[in-house]
Design a protein around this motif. Structure first.
Motif, PDB file in Angstrom:
ATOM      1  N   ASN A 177       3.408  50.488  29.702  1.00  0.00           N
ATOM      2  CA  ASN A 177       2.167  50.447  30.152  1.00  0.00           C
ATOM      3  C   ASN A 177       1.556  49.222  30.130  1.00  0.00           C
ATOM      4  O   ASN A 177       1.201  48.288  29.254  1.00  0.00           O
ATOM      5  CB  ASN A 177       1.487  51.956  30.056  1.00  0.00           C
ATOM      6  CG  ASN A 177       0.645  51.981  30.457  1.00  0.00           C
ATOM      7  OD1 ASN A 177       0.985  52.234  31.701  1.00  0.00           O
ATOM      8  ND2 ASN A 177      -0.697  51.984  30.694  1.00  0.00           N
ATOM      9  N   PRO A 178       0.885  48.635  31.386  1.00  0.00           N
ATOM     10  CA  PRO A 178       0.146  47.387  31.454  1.00  0.00           C
ATOM     11  C   PRO A 178      -0.939  47.475  31.097  1.00  0.00           C
ATOM     12  O   PRO A 178      -1.332  46.376  30.431  1.00  0.00           O
ATOM     13  CB  PRO A 178       0.330  47.059  32.789  1.00  0.00           C
ATOM     14  CG  PRO A 178       0.265  48.645  33.239  1.00  0.00           C
ATOM     15  CD  PRO A 178       1.260  49.251  33.035  1.00  0.00           C
ATOM     16  N   LEU A 184       5.862  54.125  28.890  1.00  0.00           N
ATOM     17  CA  LEU A 184       7.030  54.900  29.965  1.00  0.00           C
ATOM     18  C   LEU A 184       8.478  55.525  30.273  1.00  0.00           C
ATOM     19  O   LEU A 184       9.084  54.229  30.392  1.00  0.00           O
ATOM     20  CB  LEU A 184       5.795  55.195  31.526  1.00  0.00           C
ATOM     21  CG  LEU A 184       4.529  54.376  31.440  1.00  0.00           C
ATOM     22  CD1 LEU A 184       4.259  54.045  32.714  1.00  0.00           C
ATOM     23  CD2 LEU A 184       3.799  55.561  30.952  1.00  0.00           C
ATOM     24  N   VAL A 185       8.987  56.309  30.040  1.00  0.00           N
ATOM     25  CA  VAL A 185      10.014  57.045  30.225  1.00  0.00           C
ATOM     26  C   VAL A 185      10.421  57.377  31.454  1.00  0.00           C
ATOM     27  O   VAL A 185      10.125  58.446  31.458  1.00  0.00           O
ATOM     28  CB  VAL A 185      11.123  57.465  28.873  1.00  0.00           C
ATOM     29  CG1 VAL A 185      11.802  57.415  29.960  1.00  0.00           C
ATOM     30  CG2 VAL A 185      10.778  57.058  28.183  1.00  0.00           C
TER      31      VAL A 185
END
Length: 346
Positions: A177-178, A184-185
Motif C-alpha cells: 500500500n503506497p 494488499l492481497v
C-alpha cells in the motif's frame, strides 16, 4: 424434391450448441441462465476432454451414470470447497439439460444423469475460534513444509479467502500500500468478483519466509503456495486429532473463513467476506458466533454480587478477562487503551 425436403429439415435441426443455448435461454431469470451456462460449460470441459459447448458433437453427449457420479465426487473434492447445496444445484442443472435433450430426440437417457442428492449442509463449516486458529498455525510448523502450512493458515483466517483463491495466489497479487505500512492481497473470488484484502507487514514477512525454504527453490511458477488439497486435508486431520477437536464440530479448512465472523459489524463482515448480499452474511456466519450467554433469558436470572470483581486478585481478574470471547476481549483492550491514552501513558 428430396434436396428441398432435406433443406427444410435442416432449417429445423440445430447444432448441439444451438439446442443447449435454447435450453439455457428458456429460463426467464438472467441469473439462472448465467448459472446454468456456467455449470454446463464446466461439466463438459471436464467430461468432453476440454471441449467448449460451441464445438460439441452428439457423440460427446453420451453419458453413463458412473460418469455423473464421478463428476459429483470430483466436485466434492474440488479445491473450491463447494458446499453440498452448491453441488446439488450443479448436478440438478446437468440432469435438467439431459431431460431436455432426451425430449428433443437425442440418443441419451436422462435417468443416467441423475445422482443421489447430498445431505443438506446449509449450516456450512463448523465454527473455529481465533485462539484455535492461532494454535493450529503454531502446531503445524512441526510438519513437513511447516512454514508454508503455517503461513497458509494464518493468511486463511486473517483474509477469509477461500482455499481455491489462496492456492491460486501469486506473489504479484500482493502489493505494498503506497501510503501505509500494510500490503494488499487481490484475488478473483467466487462468481468472478475481484476482491482486495489488506494484510499486515508482519504477515507478509511470514509469507516471504516460504521463499527461504530449501525445497521452495525448485518452483518457478510465481505461485505462493504449493500444497495439494490432499496435503491440506491431511494437515487438518492431524491438527484436529492433536488438539482433540471432536468430529461433530465439523471443522474443515473452510472453517478458517468463519473466524472473521466474530469481528466488527455485520456490514464490515459482509465486505470482508466479499458477500454480495448481507443476508448471506447474516445467515451463514454471524449466527455461528452468537453469544447465548448474554441472552435475556439468562441475564434476567443473573443475581451475582456486583462487587465480585473487587474480591478477585489481579491474576484472577486477568484470567477472567483472557477467557472472554474474541469480540469481548478486543473491545476490552480498546477500552483499556483509551484509558491509558487518557492518562498519557502511551
Amino acid at each position: 424434391m428430396n434436396t428441398l425436403k432435406n433443406n427444410v429439415v435442416g432449417l429445423h435441426t440445430g447444432s448441439v450448441y444451438e439446442d443447449i443455448r435454447t435450453f439455457i435461454d428458456k429460463f426467464q431469470s438472467i441469473h439462472t441462465q448465467m448459472a446454468y451456462e456456467r455449470h454446463i460449460r464446466s461439466f463438459f470441459t471436464w467430461f468432453a476432454s476440454g471441449k467448449t459447448l460451441e464445438v460439441l458433437d452428439r457423440e460427446d453427449l453420451y453419458i453413463r451414470n458412473a460418469d455423473i457420479i464421478k463428476y459429483q465426487l470430483f466436485l466434492r473434492k474440488h479445491s473450491a470447497d463447494y458446499s453440498n447445496t452448491t453441488i446439488n444445484t450443479i448436478m440438478a442443472a446437468i440432469h435438467s439439460l439431459y431431460e431436455f435433450l432426451e425430449i428433443n430426440e437425442y440418443e441419451v437417457n436422462s435417468k443416467y444423469a441423475k445422482v443421489d442428492v447430498l445431505p443438506d449442509d446449509s449450516e456450512g463449516a463448523g465454527s473455529l475460534y481465533y485462539h484455535e486458529a492461532e494454535m493450529m498455525a503454531d502446531l503445524v510448523r512441526k510438519q513437513r513444509k511447516g512454514q508454508e502450512k503455517s503461513a497458509l493458515i494464518r493468511l486463511a483466517y486473517t483474509t477469509s479467502l477461500r482455499k481455491s483463491s489462496l492456492l491460486d495466489l501469486e506473489w504479484t497479487d500482493i502489493t505494498k500500500n503506497p501510503e501505509d505500512a500494510y500490503f494488499l492481497v487481490t484475488t478473483i473470488g467466487k462468481g468472478g468478483k475481484k476482491h482486495t484484502v489488506p494484510i499486515s507487514s508482519d504477515l507478509f514477512k511470514e509469507l516471504l519466509q516460504i521463499k527461504e525454504q530449501d525445497y521452495y527453490q525448485k518452483y518457478k511458477d510465481n505461485k505462493i503456495f504449493h500444497l495439494s488439497t490432499t496435503t491440506i486435508q491431511s494437515m487438518m486431520d492431524s491438527l484436529k486429532k492433536e488438539m482433540g477437536i471432536p468430529t461433530e464440530r465439523n471443522i474443515v479448512f473452510h472453517s478458517f473463513r468463519n473466524v472473521a465472523a466474530s469481528y466488527g459489524t455485520l456490514e464490515e463482515v459482509k465486505d470482508h467476506l466479499n458477500h454480495s448480499d448481507i443476508n448471506t452474511t447474516n445467515k451463514y456466519y454471524r449466527h455461528k458466533m452468537k453469544d447465548y450467554s448474554q441472552s435475556i433469558s439468562l441475564r434476567m436470572e443473573d443475581r451475582i454480587d456486583e462487587e465480585v470483581f473487587q474480591k478477585l486478585s489481579r491474576e484472577e481478574l486477568i484470567e477472567v478477562i483472557m477467557n472472554q470471547s474474541v469480540g469481548v476481549l478486543i473491545q476490552m483492550k480498546k477500552d483499556a487503551q483509551a484509558i491509558m491514552e487518557g492518562k498519557g501513558d502511551l
